[in-house]
Design a protein around this motif. Sequence first.
Motif, short mmCIF file in Angstrom:
data_model
loop_
_atom_site.label_atom_id
_atom_site.label_comp_id
_atom_site.label_asym_id
_atom_site.label_seq_id
_atom_site.Cartn_x
_atom_site.Cartn_y
_atom_site.Cartn_z
N ARG A 177 -35.36 6.98 3.26
CA ARG A 177 -35.36 8.26 3.97
C ARG A 177 -36.35 8.25 5.13
NH1 ARG A 177 -34.95 10.17 -1.27
NH2 ARG A 177 -37.12 10.81 -1.36
N ILE A 178 -37.50 7.64 4.92
CA ILE A 178 -38.51 7.55 5.99
C ILE A 178 -37.97 6.71 7.14
CG2 ILE A 178 -40.76 6.56 6.58
CD1 ILE A 178 -41.68 7.49 3.75
N ALA A 179 -37.36 5.57 6.82
CA ALA A 179 -36.80 4.70 7.86
C ALA A 179 -35.73 5.44 8.66
CB ALA A 179 -36.23 3.43 7.24
N LEU A 180 -34.83 6.11 7.96
CA LEU A 180 -33.78 6.85 8.65
C LEU A 180 -34.37 7.98 9.50
CD1 LEU A 180 -31.09 7.05 5.82
CD2 LEU A 180 -31.06 5.59 7.87
N GLY A 181 -35.37 8.65 8.97
CA GLY A 181 -36.03 9.73 9.71
C GLY A 181 -36.73 9.24 10.97
N ARG A 182 -37.18 8.00 10.94
CA ARG A 182 -37.85 7.42 12.11
C ARG A 182 -36.84 6.77 13.07
NH1 ARG A 182 -43.40 5.72 11.51
NH2 ARG A 182 -42.82 3.78 12.51
N GLY A 183 -35.57 6.79 12.68
CA GLY A 183 -34.54 6.19 13.53
C GLY A 183 -34.46 4.68 13.40
N ASP A 184 -35.02 4.12 12.35
CA ASP A 184 -34.98 2.67 12.12
C ASP A 184 -33.74 2.31 11.32
OD1 ASP A 184 -37.44 2.42 13.40
OD2 ASP A 184 -38.56 2.64 11.53
N ARG A 185 -33.15 1.18 11.63
CA ARG A 185 -31.95 0.73 10.93
C ARG A 185 -32.28 -0.22 9.79
NH1 ARG A 185 -26.95 0.13 14.91
NH2 ARG A 185 -27.21 2.11 15.98
N HIS A 186 -33.54 -0.49 9.61
CA HIS A 186 -33.97 -1.40 8.56
C HIS A 186 -35.05 -0.72 7.72
CE1 HIS A 186 -37.09 -1.73 11.59
NE2 HIS A 186 -37.89 -2.09 10.60
N ILE A 187 -35.33 -1.29 6.56
CA ILE A 187 -36.45 -0.83 5.73
C ILE A 187 -37.43 -1.99 5.69
CG2 ILE A 187 -37.20 -0.04 3.46
CD1 ILE A 187 -34.24 0.77 2.97
N GLY A 188 -38.57 -1.79 6.32
CA GLY A 188 -39.60 -2.81 6.37
C GLY A 188 -40.73 -2.52 5.40
N ASP A 189 -41.68 -3.45 5.33
CA ASP A 189 -42.80 -3.22 4.42
C ASP A 189 -43.63 -2.02 4.87
OD1 ASP A 189 -44.06 -4.57 6.58
OD2 ASP A 189 -45.45 -5.61 5.23
N GLU A 190 -43.58 -1.70 6.17
CA GLU A 190 -44.29 -0.51 6.66
C GLU A 190 -43.69 0.77 6.08
OE1 GLU A 190 -41.29 -1.35 10.05
OE2 GLU A 190 -42.28 -2.45 8.44
N HIS A 191 -42.37 0.78 5.87
CA HIS A 191 -41.71 1.94 5.27
C HIS A 191 -42.09 2.05 3.78
CE1 HIS A 191 -39.00 0.88 8.70
NE2 HIS A 191 -39.29 2.14 8.98
N LEU A 192 -42.22 0.90 3.13
CA LEU A 192 -42.67 0.92 1.72
C LEU A 192 -44.09 1.47 1.63
CD1 LEU A 192 -41.27 -2.54 0.54
CD2 LEU A 192 -40.33 -0.27 0.07
N LEU A 193 -44.95 1.06 2.56
CA LEU A 193 -46.32 1.57 2.57
C LEU A 193 -46.33 3.08 2.82
CD1 LEU A 193 -49.37 1.21 2.46
CD2 LEU A 193 -49.30 0.48 4.86
N LEU A 194 -45.55 3.52 3.79
CA LEU A 194 -45.46 4.96 4.04
C LEU A 194 -44.96 5.71 2.80
CD1 LEU A 194 -44.00 4.96 7.66
CD2 LEU A 194 -46.13 6.08 6.95
N ALA A 195 -43.98 5.15 2.12
CA ALA A 195 -43.44 5.80 0.92
C ALA A 195 -44.48 5.88 -0.18
CB ALA A 195 -42.20 5.04 0.43
N LEU A 196 -45.31 4.85 -0.33
CA LEU A 196 -46.36 4.90 -1.35
C LEU A 196 -47.41 5.96 -1.02
CD1 LEU A 196 -46.91 1.11 -2.14
CD2 LEU A 196 -46.05 2.87 -3.70
#
Length: 186
Positions: free
Chosen positions: A133-152
């Motif tokens: 959801r964070i990746a999609l909200g940021r307009g990213d087409r991938h899920i990176g480790d930065e998105h995992l960190l944001l989710a945590l």
Amino acid sequence: MFERLTAEARAVVRGAVEHADRTGQEAVGEPELLLALLDGRGTPAAAVFDGLGAPRTALAGDLAAVRRRGGLSAADAAALAGLGIDVEEVVARVEDVHGAGALAGGAAAGGRRKRVRGRLTPDARAVLERALRIALGRGDRHIGDEHLLLALTARSGPAGGVLAGHGVTYEAVERALGERAAGRAG
């Protein structure tokens, strides 16, 4: 969802499984995801940790302390101390009877070690879904480790509490990622 994971994010998930196997956990949870993120080098999340001055060894140590206390954060332990309950004494007594790490679960608690084979706790699944959801909200087409960190950092679980205690909050990570992107663009 897994097809959207970058190589770095896939490495985090694999690393989390390895951490769970090594500690005898029956499934991958938030703590294992954080430990695997802390292992990363040269990734967006690693750059955030470095940029925020977050000491990886201290983060891992604080996470181990939270796990030893059965998930109670330092703030929880302090609140209980205010009521006259010494959490360290309770943990010590439980460990005297049931063995070291009894409240943390895993092999130290006396169970047979089982291979995790990708089993995720509901909290870990929620982190992955939140990362999407964070990746999609940021307009990213991938899920990176930065998105995992944001989710945590977006929740108050054991990993989020430890991260916040070291200044690694959702807002701080967003700011660091924005500065990193601006630095690459300039």
